[in-house]
Every structure is written in structure tokens, then in C-alpha cells.
Design an enzyme around this catalytic site. Structure first.
Site, PDB file in Angstrom:
ATOM      1  CE  LYS A  29      21.532 -10.137 -14.320  1.00  0.00           C
ATOM      2  NZ  LYS A  29      21.507  -9.431 -15.586  1.00  0.00           N
ATOM      3  CG  ASP A  44      24.762  -9.075 -11.947  1.00  0.00           C
ATOM      4  OD1 ASP A  44      24.483  -7.902 -11.620  1.00  0.00           O
ATOM      5  OD2 ASP A  44      24.930  -9.431 -13.127  1.00  0.00           O
TER       6      ASP A  44
END
Ligand code: C5P
Length: 319
Positions: A6, A146
């Protein structure tokens, strides 16, 4: 499983909380750079890592993928359970986890979180636990801020520590160039540097340290338009000054990207990876060549986003 890296299109960081975390408002964006995670039944749980940056990945119980398997086993009461039928062999309660890394370690790309998410979904399939996606997301949040996003992928707004997700209305596909740093940065070090920089600011100089973070409506509108020219200048990261203070050479990487036509140039998450937005794939190729030629980073890759979250490539299980 294949699980994406990401980047953060927005990362706004609030003050330090009592639990050692910071409230954030972030816009996560998964990109097509994937780690691959394979699991198979074993008597003992173990992990094997090959590929990018393996030397710095722990292989014991502190490995995030091992923690994911252990957390899932615990949540589903799997540990020590015997086989079902009277004649069935004792079920193998461990799991062999193989990780093929393409996402660099300690790079601000959530590679460790990707591996945890992959192990979680893979073990969930292997053990046929029957858990719902929301239950997996709850376990994911206990593993790291995350990790839930690595499960879902796409483009999403993250609140709280980053673990509370809402899908973002984002159109189109974006062409990115990622520039990897020579050495990694540890996320806690970068958050701590951010706190120090903020504490050192004089009162009244416009510091946003004490303000609760807010979602950028401009960025959300630009993402809905699907136009990289609008999105580029709106990329923002409150951790960037901290990452630059720890690795001043990153300034040169960001400058090289802008010089070679990036629509936006930003440190990804806690860094040191720098992400550069291009108008299309051809422009990204030119940008990649320019940044490589500037000699300011270890390696450069071209990726697209958004990418899907953790997904099964091959179950290997007869149905
Ligand atoms: O959640 P995760 O384990 O990835 O976080 C690693 C570290 O990063 C935390 O221990 C904390 O120091 C910092 N962090 C933070 N605020 C967040 C996320 C992470 O301070 N929202």
C-alpha cells in the site's frame, strides 16, 4: 495468497495517544506489487522467507505472519484439537508458511502487514474455519494498524490507528513509480521523530500538532474524478518531514521525481519509499527512467493502483 503493498495518498497524524499510537486519517491505496504467501499443514508452525530483503525478516514467533496464524488458531480454538472421526489421524495443528517477498521490508509499504493478512486468509482457507470477513478483519486489527487494509485492498479511508476502514469512491486506475531506499525506516522511529519535530516547534507558528486529523475533501473529489492531474498535487503525508529528518537523501529522490515530470511526489507512509504519480503508463516509464538515472535510490519499479486485497491464487485443496 497474493497480497498487495500500500501507499498512503493522505496520511494526517494527530497527537500521540495514551496507548502509544496516534489517531490518523489516511487514504490507503493498494498497488500492484505483491508478496505471495503459501501455507501447508505441519506439526509445528514455521516460516520460510525468500526474495526482497529476507535478511531482515524475523523467522520466529515475532514474524507477523506467524502471529497471524497463531491468532487465528487461538480465535477458532484450534490449538491441540484432535481429528474428527475415531479413526482420523490427529489433525496437524501447525502450519508451514512460505513467504515470497517482492515488497521491500521497512519501506513504508506495509509489507509485513501484507504477509500477516496473507497468512490469516490462507490459514482461514486451509483450516476451513468458516469465519466471516468481518471476523477476520477484527483479528487483523490486533496484528497491526495496516493489516485490515491489506485484506481489503483498493482505495479506502482509514481512521483510528488506521484499522477502521471505509471504501473510498475512487474512479480510474493510476500509474505510479516507486523508488526504494537503500536502508529501511522503522515505523515507531518515524512516528517518534514526528512527535519530536512537533514538540520543537514554537507555539503559534502554525503547527497542526494538536489538531485532530481531517479527511481532505479536495483529495476525495479528485479521486472521484479519476484524474491523476487533479490527484497529484493533493497527495499529503504528515510523516514526511520526520522521514526526511531521518533520511535527508530522500529530498533528492523527491526532487528528481518532480524534475522528471511527476504529478505528485510523496514519501509513502513512514518511508523511505517515495511514490510518484504519473499521468499514464508511458509517462510512468519515462519517470522511472529519469529517477533511475538520477541515482538517488536503490531500485525503481512501476506499478498501478488500486490493486485488489489479499486474494487466493491457487487453493491447492480439492473441493
Ligand atoms: O500498528 P503497527 O504495529 O503497525 O504500528 C507500529 C508502530 O507504529 C506502533 O507501535 C506505533 O509506534 C506507531 N504507530 C502510531 N500510530 C498509528 C500507527 C502506528 O504511532 N496510527
Amino acid at each position: 495468497m497474493r497480497v498487495p503493498a500500500k501507499i498512503n495518498l493522505q496520511l494526517s497524524v494527530g497527537p500521540l495517544r495514551a496507548d502509544g499510537y496516534h489517531d490518523v486519517v489516511t487514504v490507503y491505496h493498494a498497488v500492484a506489487l505483491f508478496d505471495e504467501i503459501t501455507v501447508s499443514p505441519a506439526d509445528r508452525t514455521s516460516v520460510e522467507v525468500t526474495g526482497e530483503g529476507v535478511a531482515s525478516v524475523p523467522l520466529g514467533p515475532t514474524n507477523l505472519a506467524v502471529k497471524a496464524a497463531t491468532a487465528l488458531a487461538k480465535a477458532t480454538g484450534r490449538r491441540g484439537r484432535a481429528g474428527s472421526g475415531a479413526s482420523a489421524p490427529r489433525s496437524r495443528t501447525g502450519v508451514k508458511i512460505e513467504i515470497r517477498k517482492r515488497i521491500p521490508v521497512a519501506a513504508g509499504l506495509a509489507g509485513g502487514s501484507a504477509d500477516a493478512a496473507g497468512a490469516l486468509v490462507a490459514c482461514n482457507e486451509l483450516w476451513r474455519t468458516g469465519l466471516q470477513a468481518s471476523e477476520l478483519a477484527e483479528i487483523a486489527a490486533t496484528l497491526g494498524s495496516d493489516v485490515p487494509f491489506a485484506l481489503s485492498g483498493g482505495t479506502a479511508v482509514g481512521l483510528g490507528r488506521g484499522e477502521q476502514l471505509t471504501t473510498a469512491l475512487a474512479a480510474g486506475s493510476y500509474s505510479w513509480v516507486l523508488a526504494f531506499g537503500a536502508t529501511g525506516l522503522a515505523t515507531p522511529d518515524v512516528y517518534a521523530a514526528c512527535d519530536r519535530l512537533r514538540a520543537a516547534r514554537k507555539p503559534g507558528d502554525g503547527s497542526s500538532a494538536a489538531k485532530p486529523p481531517e479527511l481532505s475533501n479536495e483529495l476525495m473529489a479528485a479521486l472521484r474524478s479519476g484524474d491523476p492531474v487533479q490527484v497529484g498535487p493533493l497527495l499529503s503525508n504528515d510523516l514526511q518531514p520526520a522521514a526526511l529528518s531521518l533520511q535527508p537523501l530522500l529530498r533528492r529522490a523527491l526532487a528528481a521525481g518532480k524534475e522528471h515530470g511527476a504529478l505528485g511526489a510523496i514519501v509513502s507512509g513512514s518511508g523511505p519509499t517515495c511514490a510518484f504519480l504519473a499521468s499514464d503508463a508511458d509517462a510512468a516509464s519515462e519517470l522511472a527512467v529519469g529517477i533511475t538515472g538520477a541515482g538517488v535510490c536503490r531500485a525503481v519499479v512501476q506499478v498501478t493502483g488500486p490493486a485488489p486485497g489479499a486474494c487466493l491464487v491457487d487453493s491447492g485443496i480439492a473441493t
